[in-house]
Scaffold this active site. Structure first.
Site: not given
Ligand code: MIC
Ligand code: SF4
Length: 645
Positions: A64-65, A119, A379, A533, A535
């Site tokens: 999905d990313h 995630d 965010r 996140s 990550r």
């Molecule tokens: C995000 O919202 O920052 C992400 C991208 O979903 C991350 C995960 C990632 O960096 O792959 C998260 O929230 O953990």
């Molecule tokens: Fe995707 Fe992270 Fe954004 Fe949720 S917060 S939509 S998991 S990138």
């Protein structure tokens, strides 16, 4: 005294430790989820453990990313993930099936069970009474292999929802109110459990918005009881058999209590560039917006999109506004299409995106220079949208839709009667984009493209740790600062050498070169270092550049665990004033590191440049100390198996 819901679920899953706040416990994990940006690494780590098939009740791999395919990298990674899932017993959610958290809530969430996801917004399934926790990919890999998940027993905060929401006020406003009161670090070491008469007013997707964005509080997770609303949701999803009633005892005790009177809430908004910068919408009303985005795992349910359609129907988006809509899943997309709501939104001028993270993670739709962007997301960290110096506001889909029509931030209460949405008796159920694992795993070949590079491992930590302060930072540094995402960088997630060239890119583009020239060293941070996140690349890529230690005023939960997993020692100042005495470029030295870390939680550090000494501390358990000193969890697992590093 009766038990609260969280203690009941943890109690049912406890493997080691006592449920005393602050103590390390280990719990059994029933389900795992990964997404593609963290998944490739998690599966490479799982592979390194030599386990033929996952041992969980259910594991799902979502894509999905990394959906833009501007080069071969993402498509290659998707193929790797699909073949890996087939071989190792994992369900595969194909690109187009939707955002992991939305799909998981719809199709797999299960009250009373535990879910660990790579995630940070995994707690979305807490809206259905699950104990759902975000973690680094390596911790998820261990859980897939049947290992326990270790965490510090959090304090359980009861959030008493009193009264009823006014028209146009939504569950997004509840979580924004929590952020307003508690800030982005107010949930550290805590789980929020919602209860009270206000809970019955919230349908499961609305609850998911609250638990999703509990991640922004820094909380371990958030949860709602599984009640009659949950039962109705599961029935409508054709999953009544998965439903179980579970909630608190009526006399349950909590470590802390918060009360929110829903009837006093009004539409709220987070101003740039932190989710806790919350004010009433009316305070910023009239601010021009050039972009409005409705979607993300926070607010892209059928209910969210239908409300937007009801606001937009028969009207036209303002000429200066670009409105994007992202249905959270194929189910939502199909249903708004069949309903005609999709056509109404297209007619109003909306730009419809595929069911994926999209603009939320900077995968397209970077806003124009100096222009405000209003989003129903979770965010708004600076630069995350892809535009340096961006001005991103966060609010409910109601506020977003109303503002798209006026071109300025608008309090939706001005629109008159609230166009409520009735949830469907039955959702459209077609799991044809969810692939079951292969019945003949031996015949499945895992497909690897040239983008997938071998997993880098750290060296064990030396007895005397000496190095320069490579970078000194302020408070609330996010993982987006440390390891940015976005369309250019995300495709490199399975290629750590290439990815590491982008570490701290938006803060200090010279960092990778300097770190390598100096042979590694330390980073010094303020409060809540590494928030945001899950990550693990925010630990893994700096580790690759030689980072051996982080010294901060405080460190966010998931990042703390990720640092340990990749052999970077995480310390916090005993006296926060010592932060002021350190400058970038100072050489720090820790002697007898092993005995200092093993014997107590206080460590002496010598600032060689300044000729003084200061104390730091750690909260690592003996288990974590072993891991970090070994140079990370994979090294430790290999050592324990007698394979050496
Ligand atoms: C995000 O919202 O920052 C992400 C991208 O979903 C991350 C995960 C990632 O960096 O792959 C998260 O929230 O953990
Ligand atoms: Fe995707 Fe992270 Fe954004 Fe949720 S917060 S939509 S998991 S990138």
């Amino acid at each position: 005294m009766g038990q609260n819901l969280v203690r009941k679920i943890i109690g049912e899953h406890l493997i080691t430790g006592k449920m005393n706040p602050g103590e390390e416990i280990a719990i059994r994990i029933d389900q795992t989820l990964t997404q593609d940006a963290t998944g490739t690494m998690a599966y490479l780590q799982f592979e390194a453990m030599n386990i033929p098939r996952v041992k969980t009740k259910l594991s799902v791999s979502y894509v999905d990313h990394n959906m833009l395919q501007t080069g071969f990298e993402n498509a290659d990674d998707h193929r790797f993930l699909q073949s890996f899932a087939a071989k190792y017993g994992i369900y595969f959610s194909r690109p187009g099936n939707g955002i992991c958290h939305q799909v998981h809530l719809e199709r797999f969430s299960s009250p009373g069970m535990t879910l660990l996801g790579s995630d940070s917004h995994t707690p979305t399934s807490g809206g259905a009474g699950m104990l759902a926790i975000g973690a680094g990919g390596l911790d998820v890999a261990v859980a897939m292999g049947g290992g326990p998940f270790y965490l510090t027993m959090p304090r359980i905060v009861g959030v008493h929802l009193k009264g009823h929401l006014q028209p146009w006020v939504t569950s997004k406003d509840i979580i924004l109110e929590m952020l307003r009161r508690l800030t982005v670090k107010g949930g550290v070491g805590k789980i929020f459990e919602y209860f009270g008469e206000g809970v019955a007013d919230l349908e499961v997707p609305a609850r998911g918005t609250v638990t999703n964005m509990g991640a922004e509080l820094g909380a371990t997770t958030s949860i709602f009881p599984s009640d009659e609303n949950t039962k109705r949701y599961f029935r409508a999803q054709g999953r009544e058999g998965m439903w179980r009633e579970i909630g608190r005892d009526s006399d349950a005790a909590y470590d802390e209590l918060i009360e929110i009177d829903l009837s006093t809430l009004e539409p709220l908004i987070a101003k740039p560039s932190s989710p806790d910068n919350v004010v009433p919408v009316r305070e910023v009303e009239g601010t021009p917006v050039a972009q409005v985005c409705i979607g993300s795992c926070t607010n892209s349910s059928f209910m969210d999109l239908m409300v937007a359609a009801n606001v937009l129907r028969g009207k036209t988006v303002m000429p200066d506004v670009s409105l994007t809509l992202t249905p959270g899943s194929k189910q939502v997309y199909t249903m708004i299409a069949r309903d005609g709501a999709l056509g109404d939104m297209i007619a109003a001028g909306a730009r419809i995106l595929e069911s994926a993270c999209g603009p939320c993670i900077g995968m397209g739709q970077a806003p124009a220079t100096g222009a405000a962007s209003l989003r129903s997301f979770n965010r708004n960290f600076e630069g995350r949208s892809g535009t340096p110096g961006d001005q991103v506001y966060l609010a409910s889909p109601e506020v977003c839709a109303a503002s798209a029509l006026t071109g300025v931030i608008t309090d939706p209460r001005k629109l008159g009667a609230y166009p409520g949405v009735n949830l469907p008796e039955r959702y459209v159920i077609d799991d044809n984009m969810l692939l079951a694992p292969s019945a003949q795993p031996d015949q499945v070949k895992v497909l690897r493209g040239p983008n997938i590079k071998p997993l880098p491992l750290a060296q064990p930590v030396p007895e005397t740790l000496r190095g320069e302060v490579l970078l000194k930072l302020g408070d609330n540094i996010t993982t987006d600062h440390i390891m940015p995402a976005g369309a250019q960088v995300l495709p490199l997630r399975s290629n750590v050498p290439a990815l590491s060239e982008h570490v701290f890119a938006r803060v200090d583009p010279g960092f990778p070169k300097r770190a390598k020239e100096k042979g590694g060293g330390f980073v010094v941070g303020g409060e809540n270092y590494g928030q945001g996140s899950s990550r693990e690349h925010a630990a893994l890529a700096p580790m690759y550049l030689g980072l051996r230690g982080v010294i901060a005023k405080s460190i966010a939960r998931i990042h703390y665990a990720n640092l340990i997993n990749f052999g970077i020692v995480p310390f916090t100042f005993v006296d926060k004033a010592d932060y002021d005495g350190i400058a970038q470029g100072d050489v720090l030295e820790i002697c007898d590191l092993y005995s200092q870390v093993q014997q107590g939680n206080r460590i002496k550090i010598r600032n060689v440049t300044k000729g003084n000494e200061f104390q730091v501390q750690h909260t690592m358990s003996p288990r974590q100390v072993k891991i970090v000193l070994a140079g990370g969890l994979l090294n430790e697992i290999k050592q324990a198996a007698g394979l050496g590093t």
